[in-house]
Design a protein around this motif. Sequence first.
Motif, PDB file in Angstrom:
ATOM      1  N   ILE A  29       0.703  -1.158   0.046  1.00 22.50           N
ATOM      2  CA  ILE A  29      -0.057  -0.056  -0.168  1.00 22.50           C
ATOM      3  C   ILE A  29       0.865   1.207  -0.071  1.00 22.50           C
ATOM      4  O   ILE A  29       0.302   2.303  -0.390  1.00 22.50           O
ATOM      5  N   TRP A  30       2.132   1.113   0.288  1.00 25.63           N
ATOM      6  CA  TRP A  30       2.988   2.243   0.465  1.00 25.63           C
ATOM      7  C   TRP A  30       3.379   2.934  -0.759  1.00 25.63           C
ATOM      8  O   TRP A  30       3.981   3.805  -0.870  1.00 25.63           O
ATOM      9  N   GLN A  31       3.256   2.036  -1.882  1.00 21.77           N
ATOM     10  CA  GLN A  31       3.439   2.483  -3.391  1.00 21.77           C
ATOM     11  C   GLN A  31       2.483   4.043  -3.473  1.00 21.77           C
ATOM     12  O   GLN A  31       2.888   4.917  -4.078  1.00 21.77           O
ATOM     13  N   TRP A  32       1.537   4.110  -2.722  1.00 17.25           N
ATOM     14  CA  TRP A  32       0.693   5.384  -2.912  1.00 17.25           C
ATOM     15  C   TRP A  32       1.599   6.714  -2.233  1.00 17.25           C
ATOM     16  O   TRP A  32       1.660   7.584  -2.692  1.00 17.25           O
ATOM     17  N   LYS A  38       6.968  11.558  -4.726  1.00 21.39           N
ATOM     18  CA  LYS A  38       7.543  11.739  -6.045  1.00 21.39           C
ATOM     19  C   LYS A  38       6.898  13.204  -6.501  1.00 21.39           C
ATOM     20  O   LYS A  38       7.543  14.076  -7.173  1.00 21.39           O
ATOM     21  N   ASP A  39       5.634  13.191  -6.609  1.00 23.31           N
ATOM     22  CA  ASP A  39       4.843  14.190  -7.194  1.00 23.31           C
ATOM     23  C   ASP A  39       5.128  15.373  -6.372  1.00 23.31           C
ATOM     24  O   ASP A  39       5.203  16.882  -7.034  1.00 23.31           O
ATOM     25  N   ARG A  40       5.406  15.574  -5.276  1.00 22.63           N
ATOM     26  CA  ARG A  40       5.500  16.471  -4.339  1.00 22.63           C
ATOM     27  C   ARG A  40       7.092  17.052  -4.709  1.00 22.63           C
ATOM     28  O   ARG A  40       7.306  18.428  -4.560  1.00 22.63           O
ATOM     29  N   PHE A  41       7.856  16.432  -4.826  1.00 22.55           N
ATOM     30  CA  PHE A  41       9.318  16.562  -5.193  1.00 22.55           C
ATOM     31  C   PHE A  41       9.522  17.442  -6.554  1.00 22.55           C
ATOM     32  O   PHE A  41      10.609  17.875  -6.904  1.00 22.55           O
ATOM     33  N   TRP A  96      15.092   6.797  -1.626  1.00 25.29           N
ATOM     34  CA  TRP A  96      14.617   6.274  -0.600  1.00 25.29           C
ATOM     35  C   TRP A  96      13.093   6.773  -0.489  1.00 25.29           C
ATOM     36  O   TRP A  96      12.329   6.094  -0.303  1.00 25.29           O
ATOM     37  N   TYR A  97      12.888   8.166  -0.357  1.00 19.76           N
ATOM     38  CA  TYR A  97      11.577   8.596  -0.172  1.00 19.76           C
ATOM     39  C   TYR A  97      10.537   8.433  -1.230  1.00 19.76           C
ATOM     40  O   TYR A  97       9.486   7.928  -1.278  1.00 19.76           O
ATOM     41  N   THR A  98      11.076   8.080  -2.559  1.00 22.93           N
ATOM     42  CA  THR A  98      10.259   7.761  -3.640  1.00 22.93           C
ATOM     43  C   THR A  98      10.472   6.150  -4.034  1.00 22.93           C
ATOM     44  O   THR A  98       9.573   5.749  -4.868  1.00 22.93           O
ATOM     45  N   GLY A  99      10.968   5.366  -3.058  1.00 25.51           N
ATOM     46  CA  GLY A  99      10.648   3.851  -3.262  1.00 25.51           C
ATOM     47  C   GLY A  99      11.556   3.242  -4.159  1.00 25.51           C
ATOM     48  O   GLY A  99      11.778   2.055  -4.376  1.00 25.51           O
ATOM     49  N   TYR A 113      21.644   1.429   2.194  1.00 18.79           N
ATOM     50  CA  TYR A 113      20.593   1.564   1.159  1.00 18.79           C
ATOM     51  C   TYR A 113      20.552   0.409   0.109  1.00 18.79           C
ATOM     52  O   TYR A 113      22.053   0.042  -0.452  1.00 18.79           O
ATOM     53  N   ASP A 114      19.558  -0.143  -0.413  1.00 21.63           N
ATOM     54  CA  ASP A 114      19.697  -1.378  -1.071  1.00 21.63           C
ATOM     55  C   ASP A 114      18.430  -1.212  -2.168  1.00 21.63           C
ATOM     56  O   ASP A 114      17.455  -0.468  -2.071  1.00 21.63           O
ATOM     57  N   LEU A 115      18.531  -1.992  -3.235  1.00 21.21           N
ATOM     58  CA  LEU A 115      17.412  -1.982  -4.044  1.00 21.21           C
ATOM     59  C   LEU A 115      16.240  -2.930  -3.521  1.00 21.21           C
ATOM     60  O   LEU A 115      16.559  -3.769  -2.602  1.00 21.21           O
ATOM     61  N   PRO A 116      15.033  -2.164  -3.652  1.00 20.65           N
ATOM     62  CA  PRO A 116      13.691  -3.026  -2.740  1.00 20.65           C
ATOM     63  C   PRO A 116      13.598  -4.374  -3.209  1.00 20.65           C
ATOM     64  O   PRO A 116      13.381  -5.292  -2.368  1.00 20.65           O
ATOM     65  N   GLU A 117      13.989  -4.807  -4.594  1.00 22.92           N
ATOM     66  CA  GLU A 117      13.791  -6.267  -4.814  1.00 22.92           C
ATOM     67  C   GLU A 117      14.645  -7.159  -4.179  1.00 22.92           C
ATOM     68  O   GLU A 117      14.509  -8.242  -4.306  1.00 22.92           O
ATOM     69  N   ARG A 118      15.806  -6.625  -3.668  1.00 20.83           N
ATOM     70  CA  ARG A 118      16.721  -7.375  -2.760  1.00 20.83           C
ATOM     71  C   ARG A 118      16.493  -7.458  -1.495  1.00 20.83           C
ATOM     72  O   ARG A 118      17.209  -7.952  -0.751  1.00 20.83           O
ATOM     73  N   VAL A 119      15.291  -6.604  -1.083  1.00 27.22           N
ATOM     74  CA  VAL A 119      15.068  -6.565   0.495  1.00 27.22           C
ATOM     75  C   VAL A 119      13.808  -6.906   0.883  1.00 27.22           C
ATOM     76  O   VAL A 119      13.546  -7.519   1.569  1.00 27.22           O
ATOM     77  N   ILE A 120      12.788  -6.284  -0.023  1.00 29.92           N
ATOM     78  CA  ILE A 120      11.099  -6.648   0.382  1.00 29.92           C
ATOM     79  C   ILE A 120      11.220  -8.035  -0.054  1.00 29.92           C
ATOM     80  O   ILE A 120      11.302  -8.362  -1.387  1.00 29.92           O
ATOM     81  N   PRO A 121      10.685  -9.003   0.546  1.00 29.06           N
ATOM     82  CA  PRO A 121      10.321 -10.350   0.019  1.00 29.06           C
ATOM     83  C   PRO A 121       9.238 -10.131  -1.191  1.00 29.06           C
ATOM     84  O   PRO A 121       8.207  -9.181  -1.096  1.00 29.06           O
ATOM     85  N   ASN A 122       9.415 -11.170  -1.976  1.00 31.59           N
ATOM     86  CA  ASN A 122       8.526 -10.916  -3.311  1.00 31.59           C
ATOM     87  C   ASN A 122       7.120 -10.879  -3.185  1.00 31.59           C
ATOM     88  O   ASN A 122       6.391 -10.121  -3.870  1.00 31.59           O
ATOM     89  N   LYS A 123       6.487 -11.674  -1.995  1.00 33.86           N
ATOM     90  CA  LYS A 123       5.019 -11.773  -2.000  1.00 33.86           C
ATOM     91  C   LYS A 123       4.656 -10.191  -1.404  1.00 33.86           C
ATOM     92  O   LYS A 123       3.204  -9.938  -1.869  1.00 33.86           O
ATOM     93  N   PHE A 124       5.476  -9.686  -0.991  1.00 33.21           N
ATOM     94  CA  PHE A 124       4.983  -8.427  -0.392  1.00 33.21           C
ATOM     95  C   PHE A 124       5.209  -7.027  -1.762  1.00 33.21           C
ATOM     96  O   PHE A 124       4.598  -6.006  -1.613  1.00 33.21           O
TER      97      PHE A 124
END
Length: 315
Positions: A29-32, A38-41, A96-99, A113-124
């Motif tokens: 949900i945090w993609q929101w 990103k729009d604010r920046f 980081w702020y923009t995901g 800092y790292d790439l989300p795909e290497r940190v966040i489990p796939n199912k999430f």
Amino acid sequence: MLWQALKNRDVFEHFTHDASILPIEFYPIWQWQFDRIKDRFKNNKRWKIDADLLTNIKARITAEGALSTHAFDTKIKNKKEMWARPPHKNALDYMWYTGQLTTAHRENFIKFYDLPERVIPNKFQNMSTPTDKLSWLCEEALKRLTLATASELQDFWGAASAQQIKHWFMNSSYPMQHVDIETHENQWLSGVAVADIETRLQTLAAPTSRLRILSPFDPLVRNRKRLNRIFGFDYKIEIFVPAAKRQWGYYVYPILEGERFIGRIELKADRKAGTLSVIKLWTEPNIKWSHRRDDKLDSELKRLTQLANVETVYR
């Protein structure tokens, strides 16, 4: 405990009303929030970051793995002002702020800092999310606040505009009650409450008479406006206020007794010496500081020594 939970991928770091640690289940949900920031920046001069720098930093992290800000050495070009950051720090923060990057882990509070795909489990990363993300934000905030004004709902996550919250507030079909909330000054504010608010109030347990020293970041006190509306306790933390301009002190804790804030206290721990020192104690107007309250404060300070990992209290 939190850093281990971060390594276990039970939580992730991002921004709500402030830098926060969130359940990993909230990540989809945090993609929101990523898109909103990103729009604010887009029209903010501070975030006009060189595209090549963004590309180069991301390429290094892709090739080398998680990196901290210390892995880069760009310098501040203009006058060094308060909160000024070197270009690489702004670039890391922006991604980081923009995901585009996420926190892999921390070492002595230093963020890697790292790439989300290497940190966040796939199912999430691929989990379906509620169609109406705004409703999710408002409903989850109300569940935690129990009753709130529109501005308090907005402030809880810090992930929607005032206009968006107001629209939900006036048009949602979520089971809740529209209520009037009385402030400590006997003013009335329009708000909403959970559907079973009457039952909750009728079955509410009496608050403990124990005296409690609260963190300045405790959920009860972190929304200073709400705190003042409900309890009549005017509070702020003054760590960023120059010493000469402080009304209270550097690190001052609220004191709660039962359902009343009765004062504030400035404390300082010396872990090498194993001591906790009371710098100053202030009581709220119309509060009489009795021997009984003094005894309760002693008991609370002893409890606090366990959290602060010290042994002796000096008053």
